[in-house]
Design a protein around this motif. Structure first.
Motif, PDB file in Angstrom:
ATOM      1  N   ALA A  96       1.198  -0.433  -2.992  1.00 36.54           N
ATOM      2  CA  ALA A  96       1.670   0.803  -3.603  1.00 36.54           C
ATOM      3  C   ALA A  96       2.163   0.505  -5.006  1.00 36.54           C
ATOM      4  O   ALA A  96       2.728  -0.561  -5.270  1.00 36.54           O
ATOM      5  N   THR A  98       4.029   2.696  -8.476  1.00 38.59           N
ATOM      6  CA  THR A  98       4.527   3.893  -9.143  1.00 38.59           C
ATOM      7  C   THR A  98       5.218   3.465 -10.422  1.00 38.59           C
ATOM      8  O   THR A  98       5.417   2.255 -10.651  1.00 38.59           O
ATOM      9  N   THR A 133       7.042   4.524  -2.565  1.00 33.27           N
ATOM     10  CA  THR A 133       6.969   3.141  -3.035  1.00 33.27           C
ATOM     11  C   THR A 133       8.313   2.450  -2.934  1.00 33.27           C
ATOM     12  O   THR A 133       8.405   1.288  -2.515  1.00 33.27           O
ATOM     13  N   ARG A 222       4.623  -2.608  -4.765  1.00 30.17           N
ATOM     14  CA  ARG A 222       4.782  -3.092  -3.404  1.00 30.17           C
ATOM     15  C   ARG A 222       3.580  -3.951  -3.028  1.00 30.17           C
ATOM     16  O   ARG A 222       2.440  -3.609  -3.339  1.00 30.17           O
TER      17      ARG A 222
END
Length: 390
Positions: A96, A98, A133, A222
């Motif tokens: 993930a 962001t 996230t 992540r």
């Protein structure tokens, strides 16, 4: 025939000496109790805090990495490319991604507040996938989504909501010269504390209304636990292939672990203070026992005249000292465990009182009692019957 003193007789004679002077003995035991209570309380609070941190890390994860711009060779600030999140998302081990971007604007509760009073609140452009996230949640309301992120709405961090006096979604705040409607309030985010004092707005509305340049200032990544270090090694080059040396990569969970290490240092200091208190308590026990020997010379002489040996006298006064210290140690363990439990419950931590701490506390009390009572017992055994009865 050799005279014998059974163990139950030793305990009975030792307890009798304590019952004869309850006030003085209680004060002597109090010194031991304070030292043991301090040590057990410190260990219990530390264990509870550590367990709370471990549980938080288990929920938040230690596989979160952050990417931020650094500085150039001449010290000038740099920027991450707008495509950095997309390029990082292409790494196979990344699960993930962001990003947030700093917007040149201030957050106010009203348009009547002077611009100089910023309240140290930041305005950040954010993407809708940020809560997933970071594994953060909302205390109230809802986060930005693909629809609302295009309009003047905002989600406030926990500290920002307090400073702006916003208690529920639907209220409005003044951001960068425009009214924004609050749609949600975040819970505290330990791995990204910068979000707690920020107002989060959509990426598109930040570019359209507040002249945001589109450069991310923090990228949250992540990955799998087993690939954290390998991903960390290539993040800088992936985020900014042209100038990877100007990219900073960090692991937010390291800050929590460092905080625990600092707490361990403080714990060692407090344990040392507890040991000093225990030593002072041991001196008090020794002083009490010496005074007891001086006051009971006639009793010692009478017992020697009736057949008690020096060994019996030593055992009697040593039993008194051990019983006194044991009682103080037990009281200290119980009081220290109660204090540690109360503090942990007050902080919302799990209560953890290691059994080894209680056992070590009792053992330390008995050791102090044996050492403190050794000399008075030896001195009592040296008293001559004829001199004591004279």
């Amino acid at each position: 025939m050799r005279s014998r003193l059974l163990p139950r007789d030793v305990l009975r004679t030792g307890a009798a000496g304590l019952r004869a002077r309850p006030g003085r003995m209680a004060l002597a035991a109090l010194g031991i109790a304070i030292g043991i209570a301090a040590m057990v309380c410190v260990v219990g609070v530390t264990a509870s805090s550590t367990e709370n941190l471990n549980r938080r890390l288990a929920v938040l994860g230690t596989n979160l990495l952050t990417v931020a711009p650094g500085a150039s060779m001449d010290g000038a600030p740099t920027h991450l490319p707008p495509e950095a999140p997309m390029m990082i998302a292409g790494i196979p081990a990344v699960t993930a991604v962001t990003a947030t971007g700093t917007v040149t604007a201030s957050a106010y509760r009203s348009d009547l507040i002077p611009p100089i009073q910023t309240g140290s609140l930041a305005v950040l452009a954010a993407r809708p996938d940020l809560p997933d996230t970071l594994r953060t949640t909302l205390a109230r309301g809802a986060f930005l989504n693909a629809a609302t992120a295009r309009f003047p709405v905002t989600v406030l961090g926990s500290a920002a909501a307090v400073r702006l006096n916003v208690v529920a979604p639907g209220e409005q705040v003044w951001l960068g010269g425009h009214w924004f409607t609050v749609t949600g309030i975040l819970t505290p985010t330990p791995l990204a504390p910068e979000l707690d004092s920020a107002a989060l707005i959509g990426w598109d509305v930040a570019e359209r209304l507040l002249r945001f340049d589109g450069h991310p200032t923090t990228v949250y990544v992540r990955t799998y636990d087993a690939t954290v270090e390998s991903v960390r090694a290539i993040l800088a080059g992936t985020a900014d292939p042209e100038t990877p040396d100007e990219v900073q990569v960090s692991r937010p969970s390291d800050a929590l672990i460092a905080k625990r290490a600092a707490g361990d240092t403080l714990t060692a200091l407090l344990l040392s203070l507890g040991a000093v208190a225990l030593l002072v308590g041991g001196v008090g026990v020794a002083n009490t026992m010496i005074v007891s020997v001086l006051e009971r010379r006639s009793e010692i002489g009478l017992r020697r005249s009736l057949g008690a040996t020096r060994r019996h006298i030593r055992l009697q006064f040593l039993a008194e000292s051990l019983t006194l210290s044991g009682a103080g140690g037990l009281a200290g363990v119980l009081f220290g465990a109660a204090l540690a439990s109360a503090y942990a419950l007050h902080e919302g931590w799990p209560v953890v009182i290691p059994l080894w701490a209680a056992g070590t506390g009792l053992a330390a009390a008995m050791l102090i009692g044996g050492v403190a009572g050794g000399y008075p017992a030896w001195r009592a055994a040296r008293v001559s019957p004829t001199e004591a009865l004279r």
